[in-house]
Every structure is written in C-alpha cells, then in structure tokens.
Motif scaffolding. Structure first.
Motif, PDB file in Angstrom:
ATOM      1  N   ASP A  88     -15.662   6.628 -22.517  1.00 28.64           N
ATOM      2  CA  ASP A  88     -16.143   7.008 -21.179  1.00 28.64           C
ATOM      3  C   ASP A  88     -17.408   7.859 -21.314  1.00 28.64           C
ATOM      4  O   ASP A  88     -17.336   9.074 -21.440  1.00 28.64           O
ATOM      5  CB  ASP A  88     -15.056   7.757 -20.413  1.00 28.64           C
ATOM      6  CG  ASP A  88     -15.483   8.217 -19.024  1.00 28.64           C
ATOM      7  OD1 ASP A  88     -16.595   7.857 -18.579  1.00 28.64           O
ATOM      8  OD2 ASP A  88     -14.696   8.937 -18.384  1.00 28.64           O
ATOM      9  N   MET A  89     -18.543   7.199 -21.299  1.00 30.26           N
ATOM     10  CA  MET A  89     -19.819   7.903 -21.469  1.00 30.26           C
ATOM     11  C   MET A  89     -20.181   8.761 -20.251  1.00 30.26           C
ATOM     12  O   MET A  89     -21.032   9.639 -20.336  1.00 30.26           O
ATOM     13  CB  MET A  89     -20.953   6.902 -21.746  1.00 30.26           C
ATOM     14  CG  MET A  89     -20.821   6.200 -23.067  1.00 30.26           C
ATOM     15  SD  MET A  89     -20.996   7.389 -24.400  1.00 30.26           S
ATOM     16  CE  MET A  89     -19.627   6.962 -25.437  1.00 30.26           C
ATOM     17  N   THR A  90     -19.515   8.517 -19.110  1.00 27.02           N
ATOM     18  CA  THR A  90     -19.780   9.311 -17.914  1.00 27.02           C
ATOM     19  C   THR A  90     -18.992  10.622 -17.917  1.00 27.02           C
ATOM     20  O   THR A  90     -19.242  11.487 -17.080  1.00 27.02           O
ATOM     21  CB  THR A  90     -19.444   8.527 -16.633  1.00 27.02           C
ATOM     22  OG1 THR A  90     -18.022   8.291 -16.594  1.00 27.02           O
ATOM     23  CG2 THR A  90     -20.204   7.212 -16.574  1.00 27.02           C
ATOM     24  N   LEU A  91     -18.020  10.741 -18.833  1.00 26.21           N
ATOM     25  CA  LEU A  91     -17.182  11.945 -18.947  1.00 26.21           C
ATOM     26  C   LEU A  91     -16.504  12.277 -17.616  1.00 26.21           C
ATOM     27  O   LEU A  91     -16.396  13.437 -17.224  1.00 26.21           O
ATOM     28  CB  LEU A  91     -18.016  13.140 -19.436  1.00 26.21           C
ATOM     29  CG  LEU A  91     -18.789  12.943 -20.739  1.00 26.21           C
ATOM     30  CD1 LEU A  91     -19.719  14.121 -20.996  1.00 26.21           C
ATOM     31  CD2 LEU A  91     -17.844  12.742 -21.907  1.00 26.21           C
ATOM     32  N   THR A  92     -16.019  11.238 -16.945  1.00 27.15           N
ATOM     33  CA  THR A  92     -15.456  11.406 -15.608  1.00 27.15           C
ATOM     34  C   THR A  92     -13.936  11.514 -15.599  1.00 27.15           C
ATOM     35  O   THR A  92     -13.377  12.359 -14.906  1.00 27.15           O
ATOM     36  CB  THR A  92     -15.892  10.229 -14.712  1.00 27.15           C
ATOM     37  OG1 THR A  92     -17.315  10.214 -14.638  1.00 27.15           O
ATOM     38  CG2 THR A  92     -15.327  10.335 -13.310  1.00 27.15           C
ATOM     39  N   HIS A  93     -13.242  10.668 -16.345  1.00 25.27           N
ATOM     40  CA  HIS A  93     -11.778  10.561 -16.246  1.00 25.27           C
ATOM     41  C   HIS A  93     -11.087  11.274 -17.405  1.00 25.27           C
ATOM     42  O   HIS A  93     -11.278  10.918 -18.568  1.00 25.27           O
ATOM     43  CB  HIS A  93     -11.370   9.092 -16.187  1.00 25.27           C
ATOM     44  CG  HIS A  93     -11.992   8.369 -15.032  1.00 25.27           C
ATOM     45  ND1 HIS A  93     -11.553   8.517 -13.740  1.00 25.27           N
ATOM     46  CD2 HIS A  93     -13.055   7.539 -14.969  1.00 25.27           C
ATOM     47  CE1 HIS A  93     -12.311   7.793 -12.938  1.00 25.27           C
ATOM     48  NE2 HIS A  93     -13.234   7.192 -13.665  1.00 25.27           N
ATOM     49  N   TRP A  94     -10.265  12.249 -17.054  1.00 28.36           N
ATOM     50  CA  TRP A  94      -9.607  13.111 -18.030  1.00 28.36           C
ATOM     51  C   TRP A  94      -8.099  13.104 -17.833  1.00 28.36           C
ATOM     52  O   TRP A  94      -7.602  12.875 -16.731  1.00 28.36           O
ATOM     53  CB  TRP A  94     -10.101  14.544 -17.860  1.00 28.36           C
ATOM     54  CG  TRP A  94     -11.560  14.726 -18.103  1.00 28.36           C
ATOM     55  CD1 TRP A  94     -12.594  14.285 -17.306  1.00 28.36           C
ATOM     56  CD2 TRP A  94     -12.177  15.369 -19.209  1.00 28.36           C
ATOM     57  NE1 TRP A  94     -13.805  14.632 -17.862  1.00 28.36           N
ATOM     58  CE2 TRP A  94     -13.573  15.306 -19.028  1.00 28.36           C
ATOM     59  CE3 TRP A  94     -11.671  16.015 -20.332  1.00 28.36           C
ATOM     60  CZ2 TRP A  94     -14.470  15.856 -19.936  1.00 28.36           C
ATOM     61  CZ3 TRP A  94     -12.576  16.573 -21.230  1.00 28.36           C
ATOM     62  CH2 TRP A  94     -13.955  16.476 -21.033  1.00 28.36           C
ATOM     63  N   ASN A  95      -7.381  13.379 -18.911  1.00 27.96           N
ATOM     64  CA  ASN A  95      -5.948  13.654 -18.870  1.00 27.96           C
ATOM     65  C   ASN A  95      -5.763  15.143 -19.088  1.00 27.96           C
ATOM     66  O   ASN A  95      -6.533  15.764 -19.825  1.00 27.96           O
ATOM     67  CB  ASN A  95      -5.204  12.915 -19.997  1.00 27.96           C
ATOM     68  CG  ASN A  95      -5.127  11.436 -19.767  1.00 27.96           C
ATOM     69  OD1 ASN A  95      -4.915  10.985 -18.651  1.00 27.96           O
ATOM     70  ND2 ASN A  95      -5.291  10.666 -20.829  1.00 27.96           N
ATOM     71  N   GLY A  96      -4.731  15.684 -18.476  1.00 28.34           N
ATOM     72  CA  GLY A  96      -4.370  17.073 -18.710  1.00 28.34           C
ATOM     73  C   GLY A  96      -2.882  17.164 -18.952  1.00 28.34           C
ATOM     74  O   GLY A  96      -2.121  16.257 -18.592  1.00 28.34           O
ATOM     75  N   MET A  97      -2.466  18.247 -19.576  1.00 27.01           N
ATOM     76  CA  MET A  97      -1.057  18.488 -19.837  1.00 27.01           C
ATOM     77  C   MET A  97      -0.776  19.976 -19.647  1.00 27.01           C
ATOM     78  O   MET A  97      -1.579  20.828 -20.039  1.00 27.01           O
ATOM     79  CB  MET A  97      -0.723  18.067 -21.277  1.00 27.01           C
ATOM     80  CG  MET A  97       0.741  18.192 -21.661  1.00 27.01           C
ATOM     81  SD  MET A  97       1.304  19.848 -22.180  1.00 27.01           S
ATOM     82  CE  MET A  97       0.162  20.294 -23.446  1.00 27.01           C
TER      83      MET A  97
END
Length: 147
Positions: A42-51
């Motif tokens: 993801d070169m846009t650095l848009t979609h992340w996971n968190g915990m």
C-alpha cells in the motif's frame, strides 16, 4: 515525532505515516497496542490494522481487539476513520458496524495533528477502562462485525 518538530512546520503526510509505520514495526509502546499496514504494498499508506489488548481488571481483560484504521489524504490534519473488527460494547462505538466516534473518546475529542495511530489506540484502550465502560456486558469472544 516529526509533527512536534516546531510550530508551523507541516510534515508531509507520507513522511509522517512512514514514521508511524516504522514505530509500529519496531513494536513502539508498551505492548498493549500495535499497528501496521494491511498490505505492505500500500504505497498510499492509507489502510492500517490495529490491535488493543483489553485492560486488566476490566470486562475486556484477556481479550484481543482488532481494528481497521483508514488514514485519509488529510491525515494528520484530520483524524483517521476507525472501526473495531472485533465486536465490542463500548460507548462511542456504533453497535452495528464498529465505527468509532472519536469525538466521544476523552483525549481524542478534539483532534490534533500531533496525534498518531498509536495515540488513537492508546486512548481507546484507556476509554475501555473508564468507570462507565469497564463493566459493560460484552458480546461472546471471537465475534466480528460483518462489514
């Protein structure tokens, strides 16, 4: 953090998110929260996971909560969009889809561009431990939102 580099200095979104990615990959924090990209491509650095690990001595203790975080093009000037993936009964979290209303979370109610994904996760964990939330009945463990 680069956002604290000085008053009036605006760090480009991609630089800021690359810093956050590096911190997440190095296991920044005390181990009670973690974060990273959904897709390393993801070169846009848009979609992340968190915990988030549920806080001790609360109804959430011993549970691991997964979240989806979307950092839009205006991040960090505007807050990210945050959804719990793991079902949770928590004030400020929409019961049908897990969407978090950050305005209802103490410490996040007035978004500041110095806040980070780590800040969001840590503040949500603190929110879980508040008197009003720490004893709320919870869905059975392992349930997820269908969206």
């Amino acid at each position: 953090m680069a956002a604290a580099a000085g008053a009036g200095v605006k760090v480009p979104r991609s630089f800021r998110l690359l810093e956050e990615l590096e911190e997440g990959q190095k296991g920044g924090g005390d181990g009670t929260v973690s974060w990273g990209l959904v897709d390393d491509e993801d070169m846009t650095l848009t979609h992340w996971n968190g915990m988030i690990l549920g806080p001790a001595r609360t109804i959430f203790d011993g549970r691991i909560y997964s979240l989806k975080i979307q950092c839009g093009q205006s991040y960090p000037e505007k807050s990210p969009l945050v959804h719990f993936v793991t079902k949770i009964n928590l004030s400020g979290v929409h019961s049908s889809n897990g969407l978090v209303d950050l305005k209802t979370v103490t410490g996040l109610s007035t978004w500041q561009n110095s806040y980070s994904i780590r800040t969001v996760l840590q503040q949500l964990r603190q929110h879980m431990a508040t008197r009003d939330n720490m004893k709320l009945p919870q869905p059975p463990e392992g349930q997820v939102y269908s969206n």
